[in-house]
Design a protein around this motif. Structure first.
Motif, PDB file in Angstrom:
ATOM      1  N   GLY A  35      50.740  69.303  60.750  1.00 12.99           N
ATOM      2  CA  GLY A  35      49.848  68.216  60.356  1.00 12.99           C
ATOM      3  C   GLY A  35      50.522  67.143  59.519  1.00 12.99           C
ATOM      4  O   GLY A  35      49.873  66.210  59.046  1.00 12.99           O
ATOM      5  N   ARG A  36      51.833  67.242  59.315  1.00 13.83           N
ATOM      6  CA  ARG A  36      52.568  66.264  58.510  1.00 13.83           C
ATOM      7  C   ARG A  36      52.896  65.015  59.329  1.00 13.83           C
ATOM      8  O   ARG A  36      53.057  65.081  60.550  1.00 13.83           O
ATOM      9  N   SER A  37      52.990  63.881  58.644  1.00 14.93           N
ATOM     10  CA  SER A  37      53.476  62.645  59.265  1.00 14.93           C
ATOM     11  C   SER A  37      54.991  62.720  59.280  1.00 14.93           C
ATOM     12  O   SER A  37      55.636  62.624  58.225  1.00 14.93           O
ATOM     13  N   PHE A  38      55.560  62.909  60.457  1.00  9.37           N
ATOM     14  CA  PHE A  38      56.989  63.212  60.589  1.00  9.37           C
ATOM     15  C   PHE A  38      57.692  62.108  61.356  1.00  9.37           C
ATOM     16  O   PHE A  38      57.207  61.643  62.393  1.00  9.37           O
ATOM     17  N   ILE A  39      58.847  61.696  60.845  1.00  8.87           N
ATOM     18  CA  ILE A  39      59.662  60.693  61.523  1.00  8.87           C
ATOM     19  C   ILE A  39      61.017  61.303  61.859  1.00  8.87           C
ATOM     20  O   ILE A  39      61.696  61.872  61.003  1.00  8.87           O
ATOM     21  N   HIS A  40      61.393  61.147  63.105  1.00 12.91           N
ATOM     22  CA  HIS A  40      62.642  61.703  63.629  1.00 12.91           C
ATOM     23  C   HIS A  40      63.643  60.574  63.832  1.00 12.91           C
ATOM     24  O   HIS A  40      63.503  59.759  64.742  1.00 12.91           O
ATOM     25  N   VAL A  41      64.642  60.503  62.939  1.00 11.90           N
ATOM     26  CA  VAL A  41      65.750  59.579  63.128  1.00 11.90           C
ATOM     27  C   VAL A  41      66.763  60.256  64.065  1.00 11.90           C
ATOM     28  O   VAL A  41      67.167  61.393  63.810  1.00 11.90           O
ATOM     29  N   LEU A  42      67.137  59.599  65.119  1.00  7.37           N
ATOM     30  CA  LEU A  42      68.051  60.206  66.081  1.00  7.37           C
ATOM     31  C   LEU A  42      69.433  60.438  65.477  1.00  7.37           C
ATOM     32  O   LEU A  42      69.998  59.565  64.810  1.00  7.37           O
ATOM     33  N   GLY A  43      69.992  61.636  65.733  1.00  8.81           N
ATOM     34  CA  GLY A  43      71.370  61.941  65.398  1.00  8.81           C
ATOM     35  C   GLY A  43      72.167  62.168  66.673  1.00  8.81           C
ATOM     36  O   GLY A  43      71.587  62.348  67.750  1.00  8.81           O
ATOM     37  N   ASN A  44      73.484  62.186  66.575  1.00  7.35           N
ATOM     38  CA  ASN A  44      74.300  62.332  67.785  1.00  7.35           C
ATOM     39  C   ASN A  44      74.036  63.664  68.494  1.00  7.35           C
ATOM     40  O   ASN A  44      74.005  63.713  69.735  1.00  7.35           O
ATOM     41  N   MET A 100      47.561  59.187  56.044  1.00  5.94           N
ATOM     42  CA  MET A 100      48.552  58.675  55.095  1.00  5.94           C
ATOM     43  C   MET A 100      48.106  57.322  54.589  1.00  5.94           C
ATOM     44  O   MET A 100      47.859  56.403  55.365  1.00  5.94           O
ATOM     45  N   ASP A 101      47.979  57.175  53.279  1.00 10.90           N
ATOM     46  CA  ASP A 101      47.545  55.919  52.678  1.00 10.90           C
ATOM     47  C   ASP A 101      48.752  55.100  52.287  1.00 10.90           C
ATOM     48  O   ASP A 101      49.471  55.414  51.357  1.00 10.90           O
ATOM     49  N   MET A 102      49.008  54.014  53.054  1.00  9.20           N
ATOM     50  CA  MET A 102      50.146  53.158  52.764  1.00  9.20           C
ATOM     51  C   MET A 102      49.750  52.018  51.828  1.00  9.20           C
ATOM     52  O   MET A 102      50.521  51.111  51.592  1.00  9.20           O
ATOM     53  N   GLY A 103      48.519  52.003  51.323  1.00  7.76           N
ATOM     54  CA  GLY A 103      48.066  50.907  50.510  1.00  7.76           C
ATOM     55  C   GLY A 103      48.217  51.136  49.016  1.00  7.76           C
ATOM     56  O   GLY A 103      47.782  50.313  48.227  1.00  7.76           O
ATOM     57  N   VAL A 104      48.825  52.240  48.606  1.00  8.73           N
ATOM     58  CA  VAL A 104      48.977  52.537  47.187  1.00  8.73           C
ATOM     59  C   VAL A 104      50.328  52.058  46.682  1.00  8.73           C
ATOM     60  O   VAL A 104      51.238  51.787  47.449  1.00  8.73           O
ATOM     61  N   ALA A 105      50.442  51.955  45.352  1.00  7.88           N
ATOM     62  CA  ALA A 105      51.667  51.439  44.748  1.00  7.88           C
ATOM     63  C   ALA A 105      52.734  52.513  44.598  1.00  7.88           C
ATOM     64  O   ALA A 105      53.813  52.248  44.123  1.00  7.88           O
ATOM     65  N   PHE A 106      52.439  53.719  44.990  1.00  6.09           N
ATOM     66  CA  PHE A 106      53.363  54.831  44.828  1.00  6.09           C
ATOM     67  C   PHE A 106      53.490  55.575  46.143  1.00  6.09           C
ATOM     68  O   PHE A 106      52.494  55.832  46.805  1.00  6.09           O
ATOM     69  N   MET A 107      54.710  55.872  46.540  1.00  8.07           N
ATOM     70  CA  MET A 107      54.951  56.639  47.758  1.00  8.07           C
ATOM     71  C   MET A 107      55.911  57.779  47.461  1.00  8.07           C
ATOM     72  O   MET A 107      56.773  57.669  46.591  1.00  8.07           O
ATOM     73  N   ARG A 108      55.755  58.831  48.230  1.00  6.78           N
ATOM     74  CA  ARG A 108      56.626  60.003  48.099  1.00  6.78           C
ATOM     75  C   ARG A 108      57.114  60.367  49.495  1.00  6.78           C
ATOM     76  O   ARG A 108      56.319  60.582  50.417  1.00  6.78           O
ATOM     77  N   LEU A 109      58.430  60.442  49.656  1.00  5.87           N
ATOM     78  CA  LEU A 109      59.039  60.762  50.939  1.00  5.87           C
ATOM     79  C   LEU A 109      59.875  62.033  50.798  1.00  5.87           C
ATOM     80  O   LEU A 109      60.569  62.219  49.794  1.00  5.87           O
ATOM     81  N   ALA A 110      59.826  62.901  51.797  1.00  4.70           N
ATOM     82  CA  ALA A 110      60.688  64.085  51.836  1.00  4.70           C
ATOM     83  C   ALA A 110      61.720  63.863  52.936  1.00  4.70           C
ATOM     84  O   ALA A 110      61.370  63.485  54.066  1.00  4.70           O
ATOM     85  N   LEU A 111      62.991  64.079  52.614  1.00  2.00           N
ATOM     86  CA  LEU A 111      64.090  63.753  53.533  1.00  2.00           C
ATOM     87  C   LEU A 111      64.917  64.996  53.829  1.00  2.00           C
ATOM     88  O   LEU A 111      65.466  65.630  52.924  1.00  2.00           O
TER      89      LEU A 111
END
Length: 285
Positions: A77-86, A1-12
């Protein structure tokens, strides 16, 4: 994942409620397996720098549920972030959840044009009170992160809504307590930002002051996910319905029989609850 670019795309991803459904009939179990497979496949096929669950990724938060879904996520192979839910924290302590997921309770990701903050608004193993809260350590951390953000755009991801913002967020156990504390912390960011949440199973987008609040419905009510596109001065939030033959019929065959899950009427919301465009005229003070 390239965090150095001026454009980002997130899937939620909204409240996914992945359930092993050990109590269901064989037909219900087969429908459940198809539904979660089809929705997760569509979500993970979306090209994005990060794929984010806004919480309640699992339904009972058991070791088996967490291990099952994270095995699928690891293979993607995706960069996945898990926000905790109840629901994710109902069955085992948070330290054991972290051991399975390999993720911290809360964290920051700094990029050239945006700061992404991921919160833990949940209690631990509390089946009777599903309301949100932040511990003092995390509140202090959040305050410092907002102070350090300077001219950057800020995007916060937490499972529970801020009180009296998005749909249903004034109802009991459907917001972060104490009810005015979170708003006070957010308002220290003078040029605002966007707060993303789930929990209340309704799509809802609200602007208050310099902050936008974006709430996403549960996937079993509205099979969909959001896409967030970030440029230097512009942000676009869109809504992607998951199209798959038989998906809605399969969901309806079992989701009424999931203890702890009740379908929400009008969860899709209005057109204004689905899309958002934010333009920043200037990023300097």
């Amino acid at each position: 994942m390239d965090m150095g670019v001026a454009f980002m795309r997130l899937a939620l991803l909204g409240d996914f409620h992945y359930s092993n459904m050990s109590h269901g009939t064989e037909e219900m179990k087969a429908s459940r397996a198809r539904v979660y497979q089809q929705m997760l496949k569509a979500f993970l096929e979306e090209e994005a720098d990060l794929h984010i669950s806004i919480g309640d990724l699992t339904h009972e938060g058991t070791e088996e549920e967490l291990q099952s879904i994270f095995a699928i996520l690891s293979e993607s192979g995706r960069s996945f972030i898990h926000v905790l839910g109840n629901h994710d924290t109902y069955s085992i302590p948070k330290r054991e959840i972290a051991a399975i997921t390999g993720q911290e309770r809360y964290r920051a990701i700094d990029t050239p044009h945006a700061k992404l903050l991921f919160l833990d608004t949940t209690q631990e193993m509390n089946h009777t009170d599903w309301g949100g809260e932040l511990d003092e350590e995390q509140l202090l951390w959040l305050t410092r992160q907002l102070e350090d953000s300077q001219e950057k755009q800020v995007f916060i991801f937490g499972h529970h809504p801020v009180f009296d913002t998005t749909s249903r967020s004034t109802l009991d156990k459907l917001y972060i307590r104490p009810r005015d504390e979170m708003r006070s912390v957010l308002n220290r960011k003078l040029d605002g930002g966007i707060y993303f949440c789930g929990h209340n199973h309704m799509n809802s987008i609200v602007k208050q002051g310099d902050w936008h609040y974006v709430q996403t419905a549960a996937c079993l009510d509205v099979p969909a996910y959001r896409v967030i596109e970030i440029q230097e001065n512009d942000v676009t939030v869109s809504h992607r319905i998951i199209q798959s033959d038989g998906l809605v019929e399969d969901i309806q065959s079992f989701y009424h029989d999931m203890p702890g899950f009740g379908p929400s009427v009008d969860a899709l919301g209005k057109e204004s609850d689905l899309v958002l465009t934010v333009h920043r005229a200037s990023v300097t003070r």
